[in-house]
Design an enzyme around this catalytic site. Structure first.
Site, short mmCIF file in Angstrom:
data_model
loop_
_atom_site.label_atom_id
_atom_site.label_comp_id
_atom_site.label_asym_id
_atom_site.label_seq_id
_atom_site.Cartn_x
_atom_site.Cartn_y
_atom_site.Cartn_z
N TYR A 58 -26.47 8.94 25.69
CA TYR A 58 -26.72 8.20 24.45
C TYR A 58 -25.41 7.83 23.75
O TYR A 58 -25.16 6.68 23.42
CB TYR A 58 -27.60 9.06 23.54
CG TYR A 58 -27.99 8.39 22.24
CD1 TYR A 58 -29.07 7.51 22.18
CD2 TYR A 58 -27.29 8.64 21.05
CE1 TYR A 58 -29.44 6.90 20.99
CE2 TYR A 58 -27.66 8.04 19.86
CZ TYR A 58 -28.73 7.17 19.83
OH TYR A 58 -29.09 6.58 18.64
N LYS A 102 -23.95 4.04 23.25
CA LYS A 102 -23.78 3.46 21.90
C LYS A 102 -22.33 3.00 21.68
O LYS A 102 -22.08 2.00 21.00
CB LYS A 102 -24.20 4.45 20.82
CG LYS A 102 -25.71 4.69 20.79
CD LYS A 102 -26.49 3.42 20.53
CE LYS A 102 -27.99 3.65 20.38
NZ LYS A 102 -28.76 2.42 20.21
N1 LIG Z 1 -33.20 7.69 14.33
C1 LIG Z 1 -31.91 7.90 14.27
O1 LIG Z 1 -31.44 8.92 13.79
C2 LIG Z 1 -30.95 6.85 14.77
C3 LIG Z 1 -29.60 6.96 14.40
C4 LIG Z 1 -28.72 6.01 14.84
C5 LIG Z 1 -29.13 4.98 15.67
N2 LIG Z 1 -30.44 4.91 16.03
C6 LIG Z 1 -30.82 3.79 16.90
O2 LIG Z 1 -31.71 2.96 16.21
C7 LIG Z 1 -32.59 2.33 17.13
C8 LIG Z 1 -34.01 2.57 16.71
O3 LIG Z 1 -34.20 3.95 16.62
P1 LIG Z 1 -35.49 4.61 15.97
O4 LIG Z 1 -35.05 5.89 15.39
O5 LIG Z 1 -36.21 3.63 15.13
O6 LIG Z 1 -36.32 4.92 17.31
P2 LIG Z 1 -37.87 5.12 17.53
O7 LIG Z 1 -37.96 5.92 18.78
O8 LIG Z 1 -38.54 5.59 16.30
O9 LIG Z 1 -38.37 3.62 17.81
C9 LIG Z 1 -37.91 2.92 18.93
C10 LIG Z 1 -38.89 1.83 19.29
O10 LIG Z 1 -38.37 1.17 20.45
C11 LIG Z 1 -39.41 1.02 21.40
N3 LIG Z 1 -38.82 1.01 22.72
C12 LIG Z 1 -38.36 2.08 23.43
N4 LIG Z 1 -37.92 1.68 24.63
C13 LIG Z 1 -38.10 0.35 24.68
C14 LIG Z 1 -37.87 -0.63 25.67
N5 LIG Z 1 -37.35 -0.31 26.87
N6 LIG Z 1 -38.18 -1.92 25.41
C15 LIG Z 1 -38.72 -2.25 24.22
N7 LIG Z 1 -38.98 -1.37 23.25
C16 LIG Z 1 -38.68 -0.08 23.48
C17 LIG Z 1 -40.34 2.20 21.17
O11 LIG Z 1 -41.65 1.95 21.64
C18 LIG Z 1 -40.28 2.34 19.65
O12 LIG Z 1 -41.27 1.57 19.02
C19 LIG Z 1 -32.24 2.91 18.50
O13 LIG Z 1 -31.35 2.04 19.16
C20 LIG Z 1 -31.54 4.21 18.15
O14 LIG Z 1 -30.66 4.61 19.15
C21 LIG Z 1 -31.35 5.81 15.59
#
Ligand SMILES: NC(=O)c1ccc[n+]([C@@H]2O[C@H](COP(=O)([O-])OP(=O)(O)OC[C@H]3O[C@@H](n4cnc5c(N)ncnc54)[C@H](O)[C@@H]3O)[C@@H](O)[C@H]2O)c1
Length: 372
Positions: free
Chosen positions: A285, A289
């Site tokens: 991850y 990123k």
């Molecule tokens: N939650 C955190 O703490 C956090 C922090 C920094 C960055 N992020 C990044 O933010 C983004 C969103 O994270 P989140 O926390 O909302 O995640 P989440 O898991 O709550 O939601 C992710 C969504 O993406 C969809 N998804 C997963 N794989 C997929 C694919 N191959 N094709 C299409 N859709 C797909 C899932 O069905 C889900 O609806 C991600 O890139 C994550 O790495 C999250």
């Protein structure tokens, strides 16, 4: 739509409203109900129940048809109707105000005084004040991973700012649920299923959005996964899967944007691109990123003279389903102790950033990693 209203009244408005609804016309910002309208209550119910008024829309109820000619009966009908609307919990407030329309922005200064500098700062750039310049009216956006968490919040924010939004998710039912929310708020959207790690899926959604809406102005490449393995336990399969979701297909939208001469690509990276979050283990991850940041910084300067800007947002730890696993939940208190604000980010903390990066106000910047 507003210019149609007088016609609607004279031709039997109820039938026309049903017709418009069936034809899937856009919702109204304002509905003016004349007191002479027959079966006023049915008319009002139709507007509210069939969702024809936008969220935060306005209903104006005429108090008197013509003050000189109005009858006591008209006034009684209007008062009764006002009582009914006042008692309706779906409607926020009813006020009696003298009616006058003024078209045009009230927020930009209009009357320069002698000796005052009248430049773009005074008038607003191109005579548009800052909040108008943040608007995304007529723009077409897509958000991957838009079915929940951060993506869902981005979808709402872009839609509230005026864009039409394609909600893309590997789980179609999640995208459809968000599309339903947007419909209630009067925002145009479409739900689409795609696995962003598959180039053919990404090509299909890009082609479909362009076929339906003509262009793509804003591409939010947000979908991401975190399989949380220690470095020595990370399998090649996990590595490939994580990288494929984060990095593949990210630039399928660039060709259409370059040919349009305009576009905003906004990638979701993470603070894990800059630091190594602790104590959870997530080699694939973190590395993917960091790749998202480079995939932002490299094409950003290359494409700015062709109208396409590329930015990314790096949130800290956000309270979304991504961190609601049995392994991560117990770490929340520990993380919170290390976060200056003393709490995890909420998805709503990130919404203004995506609107800023998507709007023309950020046109001078590109290749930026915005840490929140
Ligand atoms: N939650 C955190 O703490 C956090 C922090 C920094 C960055 N992020 C990044 O933010 C983004 C969103 O994270 P989140 O926390 O909302 O995640 P989440 O898991 O709550 O939601 C992710 C969504 O993406 C969809 N998804 C997963 N794989 C997929 C694919 N191959 N094709 C299409 N859709 C797909 C899932 O069905 C889900 O609806 C991600 O890139 C994550 O790495 C999250």
């Amino acid at each position: 739509c507003l210019s149609m209203l007088p016609v609607l009244y004279t031709l039997g408005s109820t039938i026309y409203l049903i017709f418009l609804r069936l034809m899937n016309c856009e919702q109204f910002d304002m509905v003016f109900i004349v007191v002479a309208e027959q079966s006023l209550i049915n008319y009002y119910s139709l507007i509210i129940c069939s969702n024809m008024l936008k969220m935060n829309g306005v209903i104006c109820l005429q108090n008197k048809t013509n003050p000189a000619k109005s009858s006591d009966k008209d006034e009684t009908v209007a008062m009764k109707m006002t009582d009914i609307i006042n008692a309706d919990p779906r409607v926020e407030q009813v006020s009696a105000v003298p009616l006058s329309f003024k078209i045009g922005s009230q927020t930009c200064p209009r009357d320069p005084q002698p000796g005052i500098t009248t430049d773009g700062v005074f008038w607003g750039y191109k005579r548009r004040c800052i909040l108008d310049r943040l608007r995304l009216d007529c723009k077409v956006a897509y958000v991957t991973g838009g079915g929940q968490g951060i993506g869902r919040a981005f979808v709402h924010a872009l839609g509230e700012a005026g864009a039409k939004v394609a909600i893309i998710d590997i789980a179609l039912e999640k995208a459809q649920a968000v599309a339903k929310e947007l419909e209630v708020n009067g925002i145009k959207s479409v739900a689409m299923a795609a696995d962003v790690s598959k180039a053919e899926d990404v090509k299909r959604i890009v082609d479909s959005i362009v076929a339906n809406w003509g262009r793509i102005d804003i591409a939010c490449n947000n979908a991401g996964i975190n399989m949380n393995s220690a470095s020595e336990d990370t399998t090649l399969e996990e590595w490939d899967k994580t990288f494929n979701v984060s990095l593949r297909g990210l630039f399928m939208c660039c060709r259409i944007m370059l040919s349009q001469g305009y576009g905003k690509i906004i990638n979701t990276a993470s603070m894990a691109s800059l630091i190594v979050p602790h104590p959870q283990k997530q080699l694939a991850y973190n590395t993917s990123k960091a790749g998202v940041v480079k995939l932002t910084q490299t094409p950003g300067p290359e494409w700015i003279d062709r109208g396409v800007r590329v930015s990314c947002i790096s949130p800290g730890i956000v309270d979304t389903p991504l961190i609601h696993t049995d392994a991560l939940k117990p770490l929340v208190q520990r993380w919170s102790n290390n976060i200056p604000a003393g709490r995890l980010a909420r998805v709503t903390d990130l919404q203004a950033a995506v609107v800023y990066l998507a709007s023309e106000v950020s046109d001078y910047m590109t290749g930026h990693n915005l840490v929140i």
